[in-house]
Design a protein around this motif. Structure first.
Motif, short mmCIF file in Angstrom:
data_model
loop_
_atom_site.label_atom_id
_atom_site.label_comp_id
_atom_site.label_asym_id
_atom_site.label_seq_id
_atom_site.Cartn_x
_atom_site.Cartn_y
_atom_site.Cartn_z
N CYS A 170 0.46 3.65 3.08
CA CYS A 170 0.84 2.51 4.35
C CYS A 170 2.62 3.48 5.09
N HIS A 183 -6.60 1.74 3.40
CA HIS A 183 -6.95 3.31 2.45
C HIS A 183 -6.97 3.20 1.62
N CYS A 218 -5.91 -1.82 0.32
CA CYS A 218 -5.51 -2.20 1.45
C CYS A 218 -6.27 -1.12 1.97
N CYS A 257 0.27 -1.30 0.20
CA CYS A 257 0.07 0.31 -0.30
C CYS A 257 0.91 1.03 -0.38
ZN LIG Z 1 -2.79 1.17 3.89
#
Ligand SMILES: [Zn+2]
Ligand SMILES: [Zn+2]
Length: 259
Positions: free
Chosen positions: A60, A85, A82, A57
């Motif tokens: 992240c 997200h 993700c 991701c």
């Molecule tokens: Zn993420």
């Protein structure tokens, strides 16, 4: 700055929550944009196919963590998602998921769903810029990656320092524990010595007592024998006295006339 999970180029934020890779033209769509466009922050629904998971991701990554995105099969298209997200779609996947006609502009279609006012001209200008600014963006990307690397190194150094301090603390605690154990052992040793000394004294007294008792047994027997002997001596003495007094009585009697 977000980096493309597919080719590590910089992503360009094009409109609310949507960023496109300058290199591969894949699109990162944040949960907020998914929610606005499709009424589901975890769009598209599909089957989790974890064994296909391959991409990390990009959001992240900016928080310093590496999260392998879920691979999800939606309408036979493998997308990477993700759970915190958003979703990564390779170039063309968005068009297929949105079932657009061939040749339709997938970003424009998405912008229509996200924005009240779509801006085709703005998108076209961006695409032109992506082509002309690719080198500059690649430099920026390299700088950003260097910065990420440095931040990671600093984090690692801080962790190592914290680990070193923790080791020192552990060692101190170990030494204190050892000292406490040593003093406890010393107390136990002194107590044991005292116990041994008392045991030895007790055994010594018991032995002396046994010796004296044995000696007294001998003396008792000797005293019996001596008493027996004394009785016999006194009886002989009495007989001798009696014999003497009888003789003396006869001697006092009138003497016979010597003729
Ligand atoms: Zn993420
Ligand atoms: Zn890319």
């Amino acid at each position: 700055m977000l980096l493309c999970p597919r080719c590590a180029e910089a992503l360009d934020r094009v409109f609310g929550g949507v960023a496109v890779c300058v290199g591969c033209q894949g699109a990162w769509i944040s949960q907020s944009a998914l929610d606005v466009a499709f009424g589901n922050p975890r769009w598209p629904a599909g089957r989790n196919m974890w064994w296909h998971a391959a991409l990390d991701c990009p959001e992240c990554a900016t928080e310093g963590t590496v999260t392998r995105m879920d691979a999800r099969s939606a309408d036979a298209i493998m997308v990477d998602l993700c759970p915190s997200h958003g979703v990564w779609l390779d170039h063309g996947e968005l068009a297929r998921l949105m079932k657009l006609e061939a040749g339709a502009d997938e970003l424009l279609a998405l912008q229509r769903k996200v924005n009240a006012v779509p801006d085709p001209d703005g998108l076209a200008q961006r695409r032109l810029r992506w082509r002309t600014e690719l080198d500059k963006r690649r430099r920026q990307t390299a700088e950003f990656r260097a910065w990420l690397e440095m931040a990671a190194q600093r984090k690692a150094a801080e962790a190592a320092e914290a680990e070193r301090l923790r080791a020192i603390e552990d060692e101190k605690r170990r030494q204190v524990r050892e000292a406490q154990a040593a003093s406890a052992a010393e107390i136990a040793r002194v107590a044991e010595e005292k116990r041994q000394a008392e045991l030895a004294r007790h055994q010594r007294l018991m032995k002396q007592r046994a010796e004296i008792a044995a000696s007294m047994n001998v003396l008792v027997r000797e005293r019996e024998a001596a008493r027996g002997h004394l009785a016999s001596v006194e009886s002989q003495f009495a007989q001798h006295e009696k014999a003497l007094s009888e003789i003396d009585k006869e001697l006092d009697a009138p003497k016979p006339n010597p003729k």
